[in-house]
Write an enzyme that holds these catalytic residues in place. Sequence first.
Site, short mmCIF file in Angstrom:
data_model
loop_
_atom_site.label_atom_id
_atom_site.label_comp_id
_atom_site.label_asym_id
_atom_site.label_seq_id
_atom_site.Cartn_x
_atom_site.Cartn_y
_atom_site.Cartn_z
N LYS A 1 77.38 81.75 85.96
CA LYS A 1 78.74 81.26 86.21
C LYS A 1 79.77 81.97 85.31
O LYS A 1 80.95 82.04 85.66
CB LYS A 1 78.82 79.75 85.96
C1 LIG Z 1 75.17 77.53 90.12
C2 LIG Z 1 73.78 78.00 89.92
C3 LIG Z 1 72.99 78.40 91.00
C4 LIG Z 1 73.45 78.29 92.44
O1 LIG Z 1 74.51 79.17 92.73
P1 LIG Z 1 75.42 78.87 94.03
O2 LIG Z 1 76.49 79.89 93.97
O3 LIG Z 1 75.94 77.47 93.84
O4 LIG Z 1 74.54 78.98 95.21
C5 LIG Z 1 71.71 78.88 90.75
N1 LIG Z 1 71.24 78.95 89.50
C6 LIG Z 1 71.96 78.57 88.43
C7 LIG Z 1 71.36 78.64 87.08
C8 LIG Z 1 73.26 78.09 88.60
O5 LIG Z 1 73.99 77.72 87.54
#
Ligand SMILES: *Cc1c(COP(=O)(O)O)cnc(C)c1O
Length: 497
Positions: free
Chosen positions: A113
């Site tokens: 993120k």
């Molecule tokens: C947010 C997240 C995901 C999923 O990503 P999306 O864009 O919501 O599909 C997968 N793994 C981790 C560790 C995340 O923080």
Amino acid sequence: MKFQSTRDSGVSIDASQAILQGLSPDGGLYIADSFPTFAPDEIKAFGDMGYAQAAAAVIGRYVNDYSASELSGFASKAYSASRWLSAGIAPLTHLDGGISVLELFHGPTCAFKDFALQMLPMLLMSAAKKAGAGEKIAILTATSGDTGKAAIEGFADVGGAAICVFYPEHGTSDIQKLQMTTSGGGNVMVYGVRGNFDDAQSGVKRIFGSSEFARELGCRNIRLSSANSINWGRLAPQTAYYFTAYASLVKAGRIKPGDEMNVCVPSGNFGDILAGYIAKLSGLPVGALVCAANKNNVLADFLGTGVYDSKRPFHATMSPSMDILVSSNVERLLFLLSGRDGARTRSLMEDLALSGKFDIAGSMHENLKKTGFDAGYCGEDDCLAEIKSTFENEKYLMDPHTAVAMRVYREYVRRTGDSRKAIVLSTASPFKFASSVLSAIGPAPSGDGFAMLKELSSRSGLAVPPGLKALEGADERFKEVVDPRDMQSAVARWLAR
Ligand SMILES: *Cc1c(COP(=O)(O)O)cnc(C)c1O
């Protein structure tokens, strides 16, 4: 390039406005009305640039009203070596069987993120300046664990902005929760929610949907915006690492320019993999786009059958950032599959709101089959087994989200015999989920979260990321937990302080 709403293709606004608003007033998500095309030489050249420079070049093609120099300044701050633990920012580790892991967890909060949320505050505050209304921007964010801390890290003490995060009270790992509740920043607020991530996310959507509340805040010159992946300012930065990963594979001699690479993405809200699909639509040679789900396998079912059915039991798993049944970015995929038909997309989303379900039978399903999407899911025992076998056989330690994707990809290869080179996206540091990872590779762990970090470090030989180490003894500033129906009044109270 202008931006449409997925529920009204007649909308036409600039990227900065789309980023400032987050969600369209008609309930739709903003999406570029056309995608850029990258020439093969342009893609190859990313292999010879630093990450920040490549990211600025890619992101600039997905927004229309930010200048190249502005974006290059933003990217060099967002992806500076001082904030990231790996100089490569998004390095690849090559495993056996033509699989490379794209490590996206070396940022300040140890999850992918950070790629978007280190960048979004600058995109957003610049958008506010372009709009010229002098408003204060209040960011509301629902988190399944990782977005919250990454958004706080991006927005803390940013002048003119404030950030409020809602996390499911029992839905995150202990470390994830501590990362949020110990946050500093005079403009930060964190609430637990009595419910799961979907409850928190629909609560935030309800607040955005209240025109009365927006008017009230408008009188005080406050504008609500979102740091969730419904915001185009989240998606655009996420396209960049697909390009740099491809260029790195070319540079390493693992593929030739023009060869297709497969991609496997652990998915929840479908934002990360959608960014990969958009890169593919922009000319990046991507073969299969394998969507990996955990036990909450609504996405895998949808991509397999064309029926999206959220009416099913919710499972709290060891990959909590993927514990999502209503996946918001699917709406952008529907819009594209329908040939950018806002009315059709709206009607499917209404079906979902009314019955928890929709079906894209017909031309949209036929279009889906031509996209290259594939999917699979991985249950809890298989996830533990994958962490263990990859650690023992290849000396590579993965967090549970990454392990879900690795398992699903290995199964995809067994099922199809597809021998193209692949990247599996690694979305979080194994230290963020130390308890699950330890129980996968050895006897069940004992002791508190910090003892586990040390134990994992000694068993793996990897250093504990400093951001997580610093949580030990940190003061828990935020302890309040609210009911989903009280989220709006909590926001009002916070903004009134
Ligand atoms: C947010 C997240 C995901 C999923 O990503 P999306 O864009 O919501 O599909 C997968 N793994 C981790 C560790 C995340 O923080």
